[in-house]
Scaffold this active site. Structure first.
Site, PDB file in Angstrom:
ATOM      1  N   LYS A  72      -2.158  -8.952   7.541  1.00 14.56           N
ATOM      2  CA  LYS A  72      -2.434  -7.885   8.521  1.00 14.56           C
ATOM      3  C   LYS A  72      -3.371  -6.831   7.962  1.00 14.56           C
ATOM      4  CE  LYS A  72       1.629  -6.480   9.370  1.00 14.56           C
ATOM      5  NZ  LYS A  72       2.222  -7.432   8.410  1.00 14.56           N
ATOM      6  N   THR A  74      -5.386  -7.028   5.360  1.00 11.31           N
ATOM      7  CA  THR A  74      -6.684  -7.651   5.102  1.00 11.31           C
ATOM      8  C   THR A  74      -7.494  -7.761   6.392  1.00 11.31           C
ATOM      9  OG1 THR A  74      -5.681  -8.927   3.311  1.00 11.31           O
ATOM     10  CG2 THR A  74      -7.808  -9.688   4.123  1.00 11.31           C
ATOM     11  N   ARG A  95      -0.964   2.085   6.329  1.00 11.66           N
ATOM     12  CA  ARG A  95       0.229   2.677   5.730  1.00 11.66           C
ATOM     13  C   ARG A  95       0.106   2.684   4.207  1.00 11.66           C
ATOM     14  NH1 ARG A  95       3.880  -1.615   7.101  1.00 11.66           N
ATOM     15  NH2 ARG A  95       1.949  -2.774   6.999  1.00 11.66           N
ATOM     16  N   LYS A 106       6.479  -8.804  -2.921  1.00  7.11           N
ATOM     17  CA  LYS A 106       5.446  -8.810  -1.895  1.00  7.11           C
ATOM     18  C   LYS A 106       4.078  -8.403  -2.430  1.00  7.11           C
ATOM     19  CE  LYS A 106       4.322  -6.779   2.619  1.00  7.11           C
ATOM     20  NZ  LYS A 106       3.120  -6.055   2.209  1.00  7.11           N
ATOM     21  N   ALA A 275       8.516  -2.072   8.252  1.00  5.91           N
ATOM     22  CA  ALA A 275       8.973  -2.129   9.644  1.00  5.91           C
ATOM     23  C   ALA A 275      10.245  -2.939   9.814  1.00  5.91           C
ATOM     24  CB  ALA A 275       7.876  -2.688  10.537  1.00  5.91           C
ATOM     25  N   PHE A 303       4.995  -6.025   9.290  1.00  7.38           N
ATOM     26  CA  PHE A 303       5.641  -7.319   9.500  1.00  7.38           C
ATOM     27  C   PHE A 303       5.234  -7.927  10.845  1.00  7.38           C
ATOM     28  CE2 PHE A 303       8.658  -5.530   6.247  1.00  7.38           C
ATOM     29  CZ  PHE A 303       8.264  -6.391   5.242  1.00  7.38           C
ATOM     30  N   PHE A 384      -8.046 -19.662   5.441  1.00  5.12           N
ATOM     31  CA  PHE A 384      -7.839 -20.079   4.054  1.00  5.12           C
ATOM     32  C   PHE A 384      -8.730 -21.290   3.764  1.00  5.12           C
ATOM     33  CE2 PHE A 384      -4.355 -17.265   4.298  1.00  5.12           C
ATOM     34  CZ  PHE A 384      -3.788 -17.087   3.039  1.00  5.12           C
ATOM     35  N   TRP A 412     -11.554 -12.419   4.428  1.00  4.13           N
ATOM     36  CA  TRP A 412     -11.056 -12.398   3.042  1.00  4.13           C
ATOM     37  C   TRP A 412     -12.179 -12.817   2.090  1.00  4.13           C
ATOM     38  CZ3 TRP A 412     -10.659 -15.395  -1.256  1.00  4.13           C
ATOM     39  CH2 TRP A 412      -9.770 -14.965  -2.250  1.00  4.13           C
TER      40      TRP A 412
END
Length: 561
Positions: A72, A74, A95, A106, A275, A303, A384, A412
């Site tokens: 999210k 990224t 955030r 994480k 969240a 999340f 990816f 990315w």
């Protein structure tokens, strides 16, 4: 290269000059924390409120998270950079990371690859000290509660009904349940207590939802710390005369933080994550500031959309009179295969059957966004290397069948250039959107009873058949209903599943959601409902990330991601 290596090679610009160059922010309204991060004065923030300019808000959310990763932050950064590339004046609102996940499992929360905010190490480690200030303000109130009881307890506080724990910004399961006041009368009154992680603190939520210092102090004063010995009369932080000192400790923390992306675009990073146990949104102050400065504001909610987006809409937007013009729903091929039953070690292998099976998770989130909230939505496949054309084509086709466009984005690997197709679709959605705070379709009205609000979230969003609770919890909900029935709900639930069972993937239906406890957060303006065995103090995994983080003699940090 790793994320941290990419970030360490960034060609950053001094933030004071960059803020002036991009948005004409005067230097005297920026408090620098070194060369590359600063705080924006509240005086400048207040001056913007008188301007007619009001940009468009775009929310980035995601499918239910998996160990495979979704991205999210990224995507938020990549989309913001892409919008700036195509000529749209854009600010990103994120955030702040918590140290708990940084040293746990994480990792950080500054994005990844070539879609990051920098200085990455600073943002992930201490940053401008906001979380420290929140922890100190919270624990000051904790100390004043025990001090008041020790010195005669004039407020008649019942030590057995104190609801205010202590906090620390670290995953430390040993602190979940503790005893304070041991060692005799000189050390205070012996009672049970415990610690939450800082992001679960009501002070964090208050900071994120407050609109100015006066609102901050008033909300801090409204905190209910517990009850008197009559069992029904609440005791407020203002009764202890604690709210003034708490607000003083937060005098700088309330100011939005300004940093930049790898492509030297402005980002406001301010407020708390998580969240799953908190409301998981960046600060209202940062969001509203960005909306006054930029044509587009891109923000994220933590999340999956069942948690972060739900709270963004039903708590933050309700409180601050905000509304997103469009929603970006992030998914990865790998994550869908994981939801489809593929073991993590086989996620790089093409598996169309698993993609199709795992798509049910994405479909549930799409339905929630487009049907329950009636918001324009685009699905972003965060690309990816091992994704195959057959897999992405399947997702695109299945999204099309649901009436939603799906775009493969390579931000990315390529930064903003890799997200231009996504940016163009977002612009198209926003320009055609008529969503406003006045017509935003919230999940439930203010006057719906608390039990029914919780039930609505569980049945409409989670696919549950019912909610259940013990007689004790039902009684507590009934008591809260009498005085606080108009408040929204902040669900604390595992982020890994629509159910309360983290191992239940996909889009389960017919399950029961047990409400194990409820907690009033009167200053923040919501009621926390804890589902299942969700903890407000996480623990570290068997092999925490902290074991890999190091620093060399030149001050170069490694292992942080």
């Amino acid at each position: 290269m790793s994320d941290i290596e990419i970030a360490q090679r960034a060609k950053m610009k001094p933030i004071i000059g960059l803020a002036a160059e991009k948005f004409g922010i005067p230097a005297e309204h920026l408090d620098p924390y070194g060369h590359y991060k600063a705080k924006l004065s509240l005086e400048y923030v207040d001056s913007l409120s008188h301007q007619a300019q009001e940009g468009k808000l775009v929310l980035v959310t995601a499918i239910s998270p998996t160990p495979a990763g979704e991205g999210k932050t990224t995507t938020t950064v990549g989309l913001g950079d892409a919008l700036n590339r195509i000529g749209k004046k854009t600010i990103i609102c994120l955030r702040e990371p918590s140290l708990g996940p940084c040293f746990g499992m994480k990792g950080g929360a500054a994005g990844g690859g070539y879609s990051q905010v920098v200085p990455m190490e600073d943002i992930n480690l201490h940053f401008t000290g906001d979380f420290h200030a929140i922890a100190v303000a919270h624990n000051l109130l904790s100390a004043m509660i025990d001090n008041h009881i020790n010195h005669g307890n004039a407020l008649d506080i019942d030590p057995r009904r104190i609801k205010w724990k202590r906090v620390v910004d670290m995953n430390d399961r040993a602190l979940r349940e503790i005893t304070v006041g041991q060692g005799g009368p000189a050390n205070g009154y012996l009672r049970e207590d415990g610690f939450d992680i800082v992001v679960a603190s009501e002070v964090m939520a208050i900071l994120c939802l407050a609109t100015n210092r006066a609102d901050l102090k008033e909300r801090l004063g409204r905190i209910v710390i517990g009850y008197k010995t009559d069992k029904v009369t609440p005791v407020y932080a203002s009764d202890l005369k604690a709210h003034g000192a708490m607000a003083a400790l937060l005098k700088d923390a309330i100011k939005p933080n300004i940093v930049q992306t790898l492509e030297n675009n402005i980002a406001l990073v301010h407020g708390g994550p998580f969240a799953n146990i908190a409301h998981g949104c960046n600060s209202v102050t940062a969001t509203k500031t960005a909306l006054k400065l930029a044509d587009y504001t891109i923000t994220e909610a933590g999340f999956g959309a069942d948690l972060g987006a739900e709270k963004f809409l039903n708590i933050k937007c309700r409180s601050a009179k905000l509304a997103p013009s469009a929603v970006v729903l992030v998914a990865t091929v790998r994550a869908l295969k994981y939801h489809g039953g593929v073991d993590r070690i086989h996620l790089n292998q093409e598996n169309l059957e698993a993609v199709e099976k795992g798509f049910e998770n994405l479909e549930r989130h799409i339905t929630n966004v487009t049907k329950n909230y009636q918001l324009p939505c685009v699905v972003c496949i965060n690309h990816f290397t091992y994704d195959t054309d057959a897999e992405t084509d399947m997702i695109i086709e299945k999204c099309s069948d649901l009436g939603v466009k799906c775009i493969v984005s390579k931000h990315w690997a390529e930064g903003g250039a890799g997200a231009e197709a996504l940016a163009n679709e977002v612009v198209s959605m926003v320009e055609g959107s008529t969503i406003s705070p006045d017509n935003l379709n919230l999940l439930y009205p203010d006057n719906m009873p608390i039990w029914n609000k919780i039930e609505t979230i569980a049945t409409k969003l989670y696919g549950a058949s019912e909610i259940v609770a013990s007689d004790k919890v039902k009684g507590e909900i009934a008591e809260l209903q009498e005085k606080y029935g108009d408040l929204p709900i902040c669900m604390a639930k595992t982020q890994m599943s629509f159910s309360t069972n983290p191992s239940l993937k996909g889009a389960p239906t017919g399950h029961s959601v047990e409400i194990s406890s409820v907690k009033l957060e009167h200053g923040a303006g919501f009621i926390v409902a804890i589902a299942g065995n969700m903890m407000t103090m996480p623990g570290l995994p068997k092999t925490p990330t902290a074991e890999k983080i190091d620093i060399d003699d030149n001050g170069v940090i490694t292992g942080l991601f």
